[in-house]
Motif scaffolding. Structure first.
Motif, PDB file in Angstrom:
ATOM      1  N   LEU A 167       0.830  -1.201   0.000  1.00  0.00           N
ATOM      2  CA  LEU A 167       0.000   0.000   0.000  1.00  0.00           C
ATOM      3  C   LEU A 167       0.864   1.251   0.000  1.00  0.00           C
ATOM      4  CD1 LEU A 167      -2.815  -1.001   2.534  1.00  0.00           C
ATOM      5  CD2 LEU A 167      -2.846  -1.147   0.035  1.00  0.00           C
ATOM      6  N   ASP A 168       2.005   1.205   0.693  1.00  0.00           N
ATOM      7  CA  ASP A 168       2.932   2.340   0.684  1.00  0.00           C
ATOM      8  C   ASP A 168       3.407   2.630  -0.735  1.00  0.00           C
ATOM      9  OD1 ASP A 168       2.769   2.566   3.425  1.00  0.00           O
ATOM     10  OD2 ASP A 168       4.676   1.555   3.812  1.00  0.00           O
ATOM     11  N   GLU A 169       3.773   1.569  -1.453  1.00  0.00           N
ATOM     12  CA  GLU A 169       4.318   1.745  -2.798  1.00  0.00           C
ATOM     13  C   GLU A 169       3.253   2.223  -3.781  1.00  0.00           C
ATOM     14  OE1 GLU A 169       6.747  -1.364  -4.354  1.00  0.00           O
ATOM     15  OE2 GLU A 169       7.574  -1.884  -2.400  1.00  0.00           O
ATOM     16  N   ILE A 170       2.039   1.718  -3.638  1.00  0.00           N
ATOM     17  CA  ILE A 170       0.968   2.160  -4.542  1.00  0.00           C
ATOM     18  C   ILE A 170       0.662   3.633  -4.288  1.00  0.00           C
ATOM     19  CG2 ILE A 170      -1.455   1.840  -5.173  1.00  0.00           C
ATOM     20  CD1 ILE A 170      -1.122  -1.118  -4.435  1.00  0.00           C
ATOM     21  N   ALA A 171       0.492   3.984  -3.051  1.00  0.00           N
ATOM     22  CA  ALA A 171       0.433   5.388  -2.581  1.00  0.00           C
ATOM     23  C   ALA A 171      -0.837   6.141  -2.924  1.00  0.00           C
ATOM     24  CB  ALA A 171       1.654   6.175  -3.056  1.00  0.00           C
ATOM     25  N   THR A 172      -1.247   6.158  -4.188  1.00  0.00           N
ATOM     26  CA  THR A 172      -2.387   6.981  -4.600  1.00  0.00           C
ATOM     27  C   THR A 172      -3.369   6.153  -5.426  1.00  0.00           C
ATOM     28  OG1 THR A 172      -1.264   7.719  -6.617  1.00  0.00           O
ATOM     29  CG2 THR A 172      -0.968   9.075  -4.634  1.00  0.00           C
ATOM     30  N   PRO A 173      -4.657   6.544  -5.450  1.00  0.00           N
ATOM     31  CA  PRO A 173      -5.672   5.768  -6.180  1.00  0.00           C
ATOM     32  C   PRO A 173      -5.355   5.577  -7.662  1.00  0.00           C
ATOM     33  CG  PRO A 173      -6.745   7.295  -4.680  1.00  0.00           C
ATOM     34  CD  PRO A 173      -5.284   7.631  -4.639  1.00  0.00           C
ATOM     35  N   GLU A 174      -4.799   6.589  -8.298  1.00  0.00           N
ATOM     36  CA  GLU A 174      -4.545   6.476  -9.740  1.00  0.00           C
ATOM     37  C   GLU A 174      -3.423   5.484 -10.060  1.00  0.00           C
ATOM     38  OE1 GLU A 174      -2.516  10.243  -8.183  1.00  0.00           O
ATOM     39  OE2 GLU A 174      -4.508   9.294  -8.040  1.00  0.00           O
ATOM     40  N   ARG A 175      -2.619   5.123  -9.064  1.00  0.00           N
ATOM     41  CA  ARG A 175      -1.530   4.170  -9.296  1.00  0.00           C
ATOM     42  C   ARG A 175      -1.936   2.729  -9.008  1.00  0.00           C
ATOM     43  NH1 ARG A 175       3.757   4.708  -9.112  1.00  0.00           N
ATOM     44  NH2 ARG A 175       3.959   3.335  -7.282  1.00  0.00           N
ATOM     45  N   ILE A 176      -3.150   2.521  -8.529  1.00  0.00           N
ATOM     46  CA  ILE A 176      -3.529   1.180  -8.077  1.00  0.00           C
ATOM     47  C   ILE A 176      -3.414   0.150  -9.189  1.00  0.00           C
ATOM     48  CG2 ILE A 176      -5.421  -0.255  -7.232  1.00  0.00           C
ATOM     49  CD1 ILE A 176      -6.385   2.146  -5.587  1.00  0.00           C
ATOM     50  N   ARG A 177      -4.176   0.322 -10.228  1.00  0.00           N
ATOM     51  CA  ARG A 177      -4.194  -0.705 -11.277  1.00  0.00           C
ATOM     52  C   ARG A 177      -2.844  -0.828 -11.990  1.00  0.00           C
ATOM     53  NH1 ARG A 177      -8.365  -3.679 -13.413  1.00  0.00           N
ATOM     54  NH2 ARG A 177      -7.761  -4.802 -15.308  1.00  0.00           N
ATOM     55  N   PRO A 178      -2.190   0.267 -12.403  1.00  0.00           N
ATOM     56  CA  PRO A 178      -0.878   0.112 -13.046  1.00  0.00           C
ATOM     57  C   PRO A 178       0.139  -0.606 -12.162  1.00  0.00           C
ATOM     58  CG  PRO A 178      -1.724   2.329 -13.387  1.00  0.00           C
ATOM     59  CD  PRO A 178      -2.633   1.670 -12.415  1.00  0.00           C
ATOM     60  N   TRP A 179       0.136  -0.285 -10.855  1.00  0.00           N
ATOM     61  CA  TRP A 179       1.111  -0.915  -9.958  1.00  0.00           C
ATOM     62  C   TRP A 179       0.839  -2.411  -9.838  1.00  0.00           C
ATOM     63  CZ3 TRP A 179       1.801  -3.989  -5.819  1.00  0.00           C
ATOM     64  CH2 TRP A 179       3.020  -3.943  -5.160  1.00  0.00           C
ATOM     65  N   LEU A 180      -0.418  -2.793  -9.650  1.00  0.00           N
ATOM     66  CA  LEU A 180      -0.764  -4.205  -9.512  1.00  0.00           C
ATOM     67  C   LEU A 180      -0.434  -4.990 -10.773  1.00  0.00           C
ATOM     68  CD1 LEU A 180      -4.233  -3.833  -7.721  1.00  0.00           C
ATOM     69  CD2 LEU A 180      -2.065  -4.517  -6.663  1.00  0.00           C
ATOM     70  N   GLU A 181      -0.743  -4.426 -11.925  1.00  0.00           N
ATOM     71  CA  GLU A 181      -0.459  -5.111 -13.185  1.00  0.00           C
ATOM     72  C   GLU A 181       1.042  -5.267 -13.402  1.00  0.00           C
ATOM     73  OE1 GLU A 181      -2.641  -2.667 -15.938  1.00  0.00           O
ATOM     74  OE2 GLU A 181      -4.386  -4.021 -15.888  1.00  0.00           O
ATOM     75  N   GLN A 182       1.811  -4.235 -13.049  1.00  0.00           N
ATOM     76  CA  GLN A 182       3.258  -4.316 -13.211  1.00  0.00           C
ATOM     77  C   GLN A 182       3.849  -5.370 -12.284  1.00  0.00           C
ATOM     78  OE1 GLN A 182       5.235  -2.474 -15.507  1.00  0.00           O
ATOM     79  NE2 GLN A 182       6.618  -4.128 -14.868  1.00  0.00           N
ATOM     80  N   ALA A 183       3.328  -5.441 -11.066  1.00  0.00           N
ATOM     81  CA  ALA A 183       3.819  -6.446 -10.121  1.00  0.00           C
ATOM     82  C   ALA A 183       3.583  -7.854 -10.664  1.00  0.00           C
ATOM     83  CB  ALA A 183       3.126  -6.270  -8.773  1.00  0.00           C
ATOM     84  N   LEU A 184       2.405  -8.108 -11.210  1.00  0.00           N
ATOM     85  CA  LEU A 184       2.114  -9.431 -11.784  1.00  0.00           C
ATOM     86  C   LEU A 184       2.952  -9.684 -13.026  1.00  0.00           C
ATOM     87  CD1 LEU A 184      -1.763  -9.573 -11.286  1.00  0.00           C
ATOM     88  CD2 LEU A 184      -0.024 -10.862 -10.042  1.00  0.00           C
TER      89      LEU A 184
END
Length: 358
Positions: free
Chosen positions: A217-234
């Motif tokens: 959650l710290d790394e995602i940080a903001t709502p607009e980064r949620i989906r891009p961050w999760l997809e990049q992690a996968l």
């Protein structure tokens, strides 16, 4: 052969049943949802200890735990100076080793009562603060928060922690519980068996997931980064922390209980609403990408949110889990001792054979 003992029945127990296909956790004949948030930690401990050690009713257990917390406090004071440089789990292991199986306090009561005293003292010591003595008149959750903070917690916070402790109190033959039972089968005693369970819990594959949920959650940080961050992690082959479980093939029932608890704490200065958005996005992405094996929210996701909302430091999350699970470990130790059978599985030798002389 079953690597990791998957699907191997190693014990018969009347304590808990994990139905991974149905997403159901049964504690002594009750669904978890019937207990968590409705019955106190003391009441469910009494339920687990019933017929094993004459636990009595919930109020009797509350009084017994209160008195035993007071008895354990001098051990914390004596051993705190020796905990310098140790991690919280290692410091907790040290303090538990100061308990004696020869104590006049029943072993299951002693270890269960000592755990919150030790965790609170260790946490305060790391912040340069003196330990706070227990109040025997309080319940386990209320006194733990008071010993940790030096002042009384709110009713909502006490209820939240009490519900959490019930939610994690027992969960079948997980690694730490099985370890405790193996040691108990040697007649090593309650204290040694519980220390062994804690040592198994120290491993990151069993007790270390809530902290990394917050790191995510710290790394995602903001709502607009949620989906891009999760997809990049996968895309990078990483796990999404707080999703998927070794046993559950559907949603972990403990996650739903703790999600409700988190909702009661939402009004505070926390990021529970943000976590809700992360959960929805993660489940949608996992459903798209992992069609062959559904991955649902597990207990660690909302454990992280609840404990953070209670202002508990991340490094204490595993010891706080032990504050709840110790009552289950103790019940399994008593049950294993009653079975009076040494656990001694077989192994299959795959090494070289000796060469016979011609």
């Amino acid at each position: 052969m079953s690597v990791g003992l998957d699907d191997v029945v190693a014990a018969e127990t009347a304590l808990s049943h994990v139905d991974g296909e149905a997403g159901r956790l049964i504690i002594r004949g009750f669904d978890l949802e019937e207990l968590a948030g409705r019955q106190s930690f003391e009441a469910v401990s009494s339920l687990l200890w019933r017929d094993l050690a004459a636990a009595g009713d919930a109020m009797a257990v509350r009084h017994a735990l209160g008195a035993a917390r007071v008895a354990a406090f001098p051990i914390a004071e004596r051993l705190l100076p020796m905990s310098a440089g140790l991690s919280p789990v290692e410091a907790l292991r040290l303090m538990l080793s100061g308990l004696s199986d020869a104590s006049p306090i029943p072993g299951h009561v002693l270890v269960t009562a000592a755990m919150p005293v030790f965790v609170a003292a260790i946490t305060r010591h790391r912040d340069g603060l003196a330990p706070v003595a227990p109040d025997a008149a309080l319940g386990q959750a209320a006194d733990f928060l008071r010993m940790l903070r030096g002042q009384a917690a709110s009713p909502a916070e006490i209820h939240a922690l009490d519900t959490y402790l019930v939610t994690v109190i027992d969960h079948g033959l997980n690694a730490s519980t099985f370890t405790a039972r193996v040691v108990a089968s040697t007649r090593a005693g309650m204290v040694s068996s519980v220390i062994a369970g804690l040592c198994a819990l120290k491993g990151p594959l069993h007790g270390g997931a809530p902290g990394p949920v917050l790191d995510m959650l710290d790394e995602i940080a903001t709502p607009e980064r949620i989906r891009p961050w999760l997809e990049q992690a996968l895309d990078n082959g990483e796990r999404l922390m707080g999703f998927g479980h070794r046993v559950y093939r559907v949603r972990d029932p403990r996650a739903d209980v703790l999600k409700h608890v988190a909702a009661t704490l939402r009004a505070g200065a926390n990021r529970i609403q943000f976590a809700d958005e992360v959960e929805r996005a993660a489940l949608a992405i996992l459903a798209e990408r992992k069609r062959s094996r559904p991955l649902q929210t597990n207990v660690e996701f909302y454990t992280a949110l609840v404990l953070e909302a209670l202002a508990l430091p991340r490094e204490t999350f595993t010891p706080v889990f032990a504050v709840g699970r110790v009552a289950g470990w103790a019940a399994h130790v008593l049950e294993q001792e009653a079975a009076n059978r040494l656990i001694r599985p077989q192994s299959r030798y795959v090494g070289p054979l000796p060469k016979r002389a011609a």
